[in-house]
Design an enzyme around this catalytic site. Structure first.
Site, PDB file in Angstrom:
ATOM      1  N   GLY A   1      58.705 -44.791  -2.936  1.00 28.55           N
ATOM      2  CA  GLY A   1      59.188 -44.568  -1.575  1.00 28.55           C
ATOM      3  C   GLY A   1      58.206 -43.767  -0.756  1.00 28.55           C
ATOM      4  N   ASN A   2      58.642 -43.304   0.395  1.00 30.42           N
ATOM      5  CA  ASN A   2      57.785 -42.471   1.241  1.00 30.42           C
ATOM      6  C   ASN A   2      58.640 -41.418   1.936  1.00 30.42           C
ATOM      7  OD1 ASN A   2      58.621 -43.508   3.992  1.00 30.42           O
ATOM      8  ND2 ASN A   2      58.007 -45.406   2.994  1.00 30.42           N
TER       9      ASN A   2
END
Ligand code: CTP
Length: 412
Positions: free
Chosen positions: A212-213
């Protein structure tokens, strides 16, 4: 009594169960420094009595045009208002407003008001989706009223669906933004449909892990809120955000880049503008492992093979599902911000690229932002450090400029 330095807000309340939530909206409006006059319909008083409205607002309450006739309230209340907000707005009130009826004090007020008007509808899903209501809403929007999309969730009984009144805090946000844009213009996205993507995609590795980020979704949510206040119909495609739904936006939750692509392309079919503020993962794990990946004693970690995700922004820019559609991208850069931004603008083929510098402690999750808007026509618009809403408004200014000119330069 009216306090001269306070903005005057008329809170119209119509007869739906959500009328009780209007008490909280009233409280928040008065606490944030507004002089509020409540105009309930006769049926609203079946849900919340006159005494509650009078006590919370500190102003007299009337529903009919035959009370205090010497003060000509059916004209004066609307004429002197800085904002009229109708919450909840029932299907009946929307219909009466759309057709210009004037059979009670609220509809008279709506006809005499020359200030911005916000409707926050609440009703059962069937009523909201009925073509009669849909046409009334379209009429009101075309005339410049802000009609916020109802929220999805629990309705009067055990049933759920679209039609819930948005949270009072979110309706207040819309009111404040509409008030801040002033009496004259401001609803320059009226009659337009805009799509905004927000948040960050998550690409699952196994049932418990993902790539993810750190995107919080705040910038995308600010874009959605400001577009609602400017009169647009807004679809917000939200990837893994933990923020309250902005009042008035149709929120489509998604998880992965592939899901985001599907939701954005579907909504973009009839959209005047698409703003890709989401941080979309460029790669996803080549293989999803059905059971949790285990560590094995004496063995190193398995390498994770990745494959490319579709580039939604590039695809949209090339396809333009609707002619004359404006497509906006975002670029998060750590170095050579402007040069990388220009190259990315050309590579992606969008009309506008919002370039901001990111780092460990910059931009992600914060309420502020600083950016440069690069136009495909060579324009460069710096936006100084400030609230994400200010950047959002500058983006919409540029979008409106292109739409009013008949579409982005590439389409003319
Ligand atoms: N974007 C997209 N689909 C992707 C990746 C990005 O639609 N698979 C969009 C983002 O929503 C954003 C813009 O493209 O509007 C810029 O994304 P960014 O990740 O900064 O650019 P990249 O193309 O990934 O370039 P690089 O990784 O080289 O910085």
């Amino acid at each position: 009594m009216h306090t001269p330095d306070k903005p005057r807000v008329v809170l119209g309340v119509s007869g739906g169960i959500a009328a009780y939530k209007a008490c909280e909206l009233l409280r928040r409006l008065t606490e944030s420094g507004h002089d509020v006059r409540v105009v309930p319909t006769a049926s609203a008083l079946n849900f919340v009595g006159e005494a509650t409205w009078a006590a919370l607002s500190g102003n007299p309450v009337a529903t009919g045009v035959w009370e205090d006739v010497h003060e000509v309230p059916h004209v004066r209340i609307g004429q002197s208002a800085d904002l009229v907000v109708v919450a909840p707005a029932t299907a009946d009130t929307l219909a009466r407003a759309a057709h210009g009826l004037a059979d009670d004090l609220l509809t008279n007020t709506l006809l005499t008001a020359r200030c911005p008007v916000v409707f926050a509808p609440a009703m059962h899903t069937e009523m909201w989706e009925h073509p009669a209501t849909a046409e009334n809403v379209a009429t009101l929007r075309r005339r410049g009223a802000v009609v916020v999309e109802p929220a999805v969730g629990r309705l009067t009984g055990a049933d759920t669906g679209k039609g819930r009144l948005p949270e009072p805090g979110e309706i207040l946000e819309v009111c404040l933004r509409v008030l801040a844009r002033g009496a004259g213009g401001g609803r320059d996205l009226a009659g337009r449909h805009v799509v905004v993507s927000a948040g960050g995609t998550r690409e699952p590795l196994d049932p418990v892990r993902f790539l993810g980020n750190r995107s919080s979704g705040r910038q995308g949510y600010a874009l959605a809120r400001t577009a609602v206040a400017r009169g647009a119909r807004v679809t917000l495609v939200a990837a893994n955000t933990a923020l309250p739904d902005p009042a008035g936006a149709d929120v489509v939750p998604v998880g992965t880049a592939v899901q985001l692509r599907e939701a954005v392309l579907k909504a973009a079919g009839d959209a005047d503008a698409v703003v890709m503020a989401a941080a979309v993962a460029d790669f996803r794990p080549a293989r999803y492992v059905q059971g949790k990946i285990k560590k094995r004693d004496g063995q190193g970690p398995e390498p994770v093979a990745l494959v490319r995700n579709p580039d939604v922004l590039a695809e949209l820019s090339a396809a333009r599902p609707r002619p004359g559609q404006v497509v906006v991208g975002f670029a998060a850069e750590t170095d050579d911000v402007l040069a990388n931004g220009r190259a990315k603008l050309a590579r992606k083929g969008c009309d506008l690229l919002v370039v901001n510098e990111v780092g460990e402690d910059r931009t992600f999750g914060s309420a502020e932002n600083e950016a440069v808007l690069l136009g495909a026509d060579g324009r460069e618009t710096p936006v100084p450090h400030g609230p994400k809403e200010a950047l959002a408004d500058t983006v919409w200014d540029e979008v409106v400029r292109m739409l009013n000119a008949g579409g982005p330069p590439s389409s003319r």
